[in-house]
Design a protein around this motif. Structure first.
Motif, PDB file in Angstrom:
ATOM      1  N   ARG A  61       0.702  -1.278   0.109  1.00 13.93           N
ATOM      2  CA  ARG A  61       0.134  -0.018   0.045  1.00 13.93           C
ATOM      3  C   ARG A  61       0.726   1.105   0.005  1.00 13.93           C
ATOM      4  O   ARG A  61       0.696   1.968  -0.760  1.00 13.93           O
ATOM      5  CB  ARG A  61      -0.809   0.001   1.182  1.00 13.93           C
ATOM      6  N   ILE A  62       1.656   1.535   0.786  1.00 14.77           N
ATOM      7  CA  ILE A  62       2.590   2.575   0.917  1.00 14.77           C
ATOM      8  C   ILE A  62       3.651   2.719  -0.076  1.00 14.77           C
ATOM      9  O   ILE A  62       3.967   3.939  -0.437  1.00 14.77           O
ATOM     10  CB  ILE A  62       3.294   2.465   2.387  1.00 14.77           C
ATOM     11  N   SER A  63       4.269   1.546  -0.602  1.00 14.36           N
ATOM     12  CA  SER A  63       5.051   1.820  -1.835  1.00 14.36           C
ATOM     13  C   SER A  63       4.411   2.397  -2.926  1.00 14.36           C
ATOM     14  O   SER A  63       5.135   2.794  -4.029  1.00 14.36           O
ATOM     15  CB  SER A  63       5.847   0.437  -2.026  1.00 14.36           C
ATOM     16  N   ARG A  64       3.105   2.125  -3.184  1.00 15.02           N
ATOM     17  CA  ARG A  64       2.254   2.871  -4.177  1.00 15.02           C
ATOM     18  C   ARG A  64       1.896   4.093  -4.267  1.00 15.02           C
ATOM     19  O   ARG A  64       1.344   4.870  -5.233  1.00 15.02           O
ATOM     20  CB  ARG A  64       1.281   1.815  -4.741  1.00 15.02           C
ATOM     21  N   LEU A  65       2.183   4.819  -3.084  1.00 14.98           N
ATOM     22  CA  LEU A  65       2.057   6.208  -3.131  1.00 14.98           C
ATOM     23  C   LEU A  65       2.779   7.251  -3.840  1.00 14.98           C
ATOM     24  O   LEU A  65       3.981   6.741  -3.933  1.00 14.98           O
ATOM     25  CB  LEU A  65       1.996   6.673  -1.503  1.00 14.98           C
ATOM     26  N   SER A  66       2.340   8.279  -4.241  1.00 11.63           N
ATOM     27  CA  SER A  66       3.158   9.043  -5.017  1.00 11.63           C
ATOM     28  C   SER A  66       3.779   9.946  -4.182  1.00 11.63           C
ATOM     29  O   SER A  66       3.701   9.872  -2.892  1.00 11.63           O
ATOM     30  CB  SER A  66       2.084  10.213  -5.637  1.00 11.63           C
ATOM     31  N   ALA A  67       4.976  10.694  -4.627  1.00 18.28           N
ATOM     32  CA  ALA A  67       5.588  11.333  -3.960  1.00 18.28           C
ATOM     33  C   ALA A  67       5.220  12.651  -3.095  1.00 18.28           C
ATOM     34  O   ALA A  67       5.635  12.540  -1.850  1.00 18.28           O
ATOM     35  CB  ALA A  67       6.871  12.128  -4.808  1.00 18.28           C
ATOM     36  N   GLU A  68       4.248  12.925  -3.554  1.00 19.70           N
ATOM     37  CA  GLU A  68       3.098  13.931  -2.933  1.00 19.70           C
ATOM     38  C   GLU A  68       2.717  13.512  -1.681  1.00 19.70           C
ATOM     39  O   GLU A  68       2.520  14.082  -0.723  1.00 19.70           O
ATOM     40  CB  GLU A  68       2.307  14.598  -3.870  1.00 19.70           C
ATOM     41  N   GLU A  69       2.064  12.368  -1.871  1.00 21.22           N
ATOM     42  CA  GLU A  69       1.126  11.653  -0.645  1.00 21.22           C
ATOM     43  C   GLU A  69       2.253  11.246   0.232  1.00 21.22           C
ATOM     44  O   GLU A  69       1.917  11.251   1.494  1.00 21.22           O
ATOM     45  CB  GLU A  69       0.553  10.308  -1.431  1.00 21.22           C
ATOM     46  N   ARG A  70       3.470  10.746   0.059  1.00 20.57           N
ATOM     47  CA  ARG A  70       4.378  10.161   1.072  1.00 20.57           C
ATOM     48  C   ARG A  70       4.905  11.512   1.661  1.00 20.57           C
ATOM     49  O   ARG A  70       5.203  11.385   2.904  1.00 20.57           O
ATOM     50  CB  ARG A  70       5.683   9.501   0.254  1.00 20.57           C
ATOM     51  N   ALA A  71       4.979  12.618   1.168  1.00 15.87           N
ATOM     52  CA  ALA A  71       5.519  13.791   1.788  1.00 15.87           C
ATOM     53  C   ALA A  71       4.422  14.256   2.833  1.00 15.87           C
ATOM     54  O   ALA A  71       4.853  14.693   3.885  1.00 15.87           O
ATOM     55  CB  ALA A  71       5.711  14.975   0.899  1.00 15.87           C
ATOM     56  N   ARG A  72       3.116  13.971   2.716  1.00 12.44           N
ATOM     57  CA  ARG A  72       2.185  14.255   3.717  1.00 12.44           C
ATOM     58  C   ARG A  72       2.248  13.263   4.785  1.00 12.44           C
ATOM     59  O   ARG A  72       1.511  13.414   5.844  1.00 12.44           O
ATOM     60  CB  ARG A  72       0.573  14.112   3.035  1.00 12.44           C
ATOM     61  N   GLY A  73       2.791  11.934   4.667  1.00 11.29           N
ATOM     62  CA  GLY A  73       2.903  11.248   5.539  1.00 11.29           C
ATOM     63  C   GLY A  73       1.582  10.125   5.713  1.00 11.29           C
ATOM     64  O   GLY A  73       0.805  10.373   4.882  1.00 11.29           O
ATOM     65  N   VAL A  74       1.864   9.140   6.493  1.00  6.64           N
ATOM     66  CA  VAL A  74       0.796   8.238   6.432  1.00  6.64           C
ATOM     67  C   VAL A  74       0.186   7.958   8.019  1.00  6.64           C
ATOM     68  O   VAL A  74       0.945   8.344   9.109  1.00  6.64           O
ATOM     69  CB  VAL A  74       1.225   6.596   5.948  1.00  6.64           C
ATOM     70  N   VAL A  75      -0.971   7.601   8.153  1.00  5.88           N
ATOM     71  CA  VAL A  75      -1.241   7.410   9.500  1.00  5.88           C
ATOM     72  C   VAL A  75      -2.262   6.066   9.486  1.00  5.88           C
ATOM     73  O   VAL A  75      -2.702   5.488   8.392  1.00  5.88           O
ATOM     74  CB  VAL A  75      -2.481   8.319   9.892  1.00  5.88           C
ATOM     75  N   ALA A  76      -2.000   5.407  10.500  1.00  7.68           N
ATOM     76  CA  ALA A  76      -2.923   3.895  10.686  1.00  7.68           C
ATOM     77  C   ALA A  76      -3.279   3.751  12.111  1.00  7.68           C
ATOM     78  O   ALA A  76      -2.978   4.533  12.928  1.00  7.68           O
ATOM     79  CB  ALA A  76      -1.882   2.901  10.435  1.00  7.68           C
TER      80      ALA A  76
END
Length: 406
Positions: A61-76
């Motif tokens: 899931r996380i590896s398929r995020l765009s660079a812009e999405e990764r920059a916003r961080g992830v939450v779980a």
């Protein structure tokens, strides 16, 4: 979002996971093979990176995020295993992870998640409550919410476990795995049914936290009004929409096991299998030991995680010993006279039982004058030995009451 995950999705996920996750071993289980009359294997996801299969789906899931999405961080949100999987996966791709965990989440899981670099927020008493808080955080901050089970990428990642099983045990006829929200069993069923339609896929839930059976009867996800189990990793109050669709269409059966069944399974895995497994990771084995389902062999039970709090392990081992008839908590009432305690302990020793602790009580108002109460914890060799000991004590005139009885 109800589009089914397909075999191609699982195979693509496996390519993404190459060099990230390990191919976990498939170990034979002699006790289960003897009990079932055919080969039984254990798929040891308890030795996967971060201690469970969860890193598979989280990384996909996380590896398929765009660079812009990764920059916003992830939450779980998670009781522990998904938390560690997300924290590890986020660190591998360079994203900041914030994880919401129940306030009673096991301390080793909290510490391990922090160790992978995640920020921790302890909110709510259940994973469901933590999920709400995590989703609110995502809406407020723009962080990408990584669902623990109800997302195609997560399901596809978890399905890679089945691809490994089919390669390691080509003649497998039954796969048994624990079920919480349903991500693992959904992904495994996708892969197994596509490559081997004859393989039975069976899900197992803790009876005191089993949302799938009523949901399947109702034809839609149903929320449990309350639930509690030692198997915190599968303590989920409502199936996901996507996982429910997969389970209803692909999984052959969902059964339940008791807390005692889980304790016995953990004890057997530790003693005979030399496997450190958390309660949620042992429910598949519990179902096989309890005869909760008819199984064609060769069979594979997935040990989905090994992140167990040592304090919980102590309690579970004791509970498992008691459930197996090897640990007694009894209260003996007898006359209060010099040498009586020594006589009682001597009789127990004669029957080769081991006294773990003793509490001598004279002040209980329910006791008659001249009577004493002795609370004992005793190790025995099994149910038959325990029964023999109790019968001998009663034949000697002792009043024996089991813990919890009046």
């Amino acid at each position: 979002m109800t589009e089914m995950v397909g075999l191609a999705d699982v195979q693509a996920a496996r390519e993404l996971l190459a060099g990230v996750t390990r191919t976990t071993p498939l170990e034979p289980s002699r006790p289960l093979s003897a009990a079932l009359g055919g080969p039984v294997w254990l798929k040891c996801e308890n030795v996967q990176r971060a201690g469970s299969y969860k890193v598979r789906g989280a990384y996909v899931r996380i590896s398929r995020l765009s660079a812009e999405e990764r920059a916003r961080g992830v939450v779980a949100a998670s009781a522990g295993n998904h938390a560690q999987g997300v924290a590890l996966a986020a660190g591998l791709v360079g994203a900041q992870a914030t994880v919401f965990m129940p306030v009673n989440a096991p301390l080793p899981k909290v510490a391990a998640t922090k160790g992978y670099g995640a920020r921790i927020e302890l909110v709510g008493n259940t994973v469901d409550e933590s999920l709400v808080a995590a989703q609110t955080f995502a809406e407020r901050t723009g962080a990408v919410f990584i669902h623990p089970f109800d997302h195609p990428d997560v399901i596809a990642g978890q399905g890679t476990v089945a691809l490994e099983i089919l390669e390691q045990c080509p003649d497998v006829r039954t796969i048994v795995t624990g079920v919480g929200g349903g991500g693992l069993v959904s992904g495994m069923a996708v892969a197994a049914k596509a490559l081997r339609p004859d393989v039975r896929v069976i899900g197992v839930q803790a009876a005191s936290a089993a949302a799938f059976p009523p949901s399947l009867r109702a034809g839609e996800p149903v929320r449990l009004p309350a639930f509690a189990t030692i198997a915190d990793g599968i303590a989920v109050g409502r199936p996901g929409e996507l996982t429910f669709t997969h389970v209803r269409k692909l999984v052959d059966e969902v059964v339940t096991v008791s807390e005692e069944d889980i304790s016995r399974a953990l004890l057997m895995l530790l003693e005979r299998g030399k496997q450190v497994v958390e309660p949620a990771g042992a429910v598949g084995v519990a179902a096989l030991m309890a005869g909760a389902v008819e199984v064609a062999t060769p069979a594979v039970a997935v040990l989905s995680g090994g992140n167990i709090d040592p304090l919980l392990m102590l309690r579970v081992i004791e509970h498992g010993l008691a459930a197996a008839g090897r640990f007694l908590r009894i209260t003996v009432r007898c006359t209060d006279r010099p040498g009586q305690l020594a006589s009682l302990l001597g009789e127990i020793a004669e029957h080769r039982a081991n006294v773990v602790d003793v509490v001598h009580q004279r002040a209980n108002p329910h006791l008659r004058l001249g009577e004493v109460e002795v609370a004992l914890s005793v190790e025995t060799r099994g149910v038959e030995h325990s029964d023999t000991l109790i019968s001998a004590l009663r034949a000697s005139g002792y009043q024996v009451v089991f813990a919890g009885e009046g």
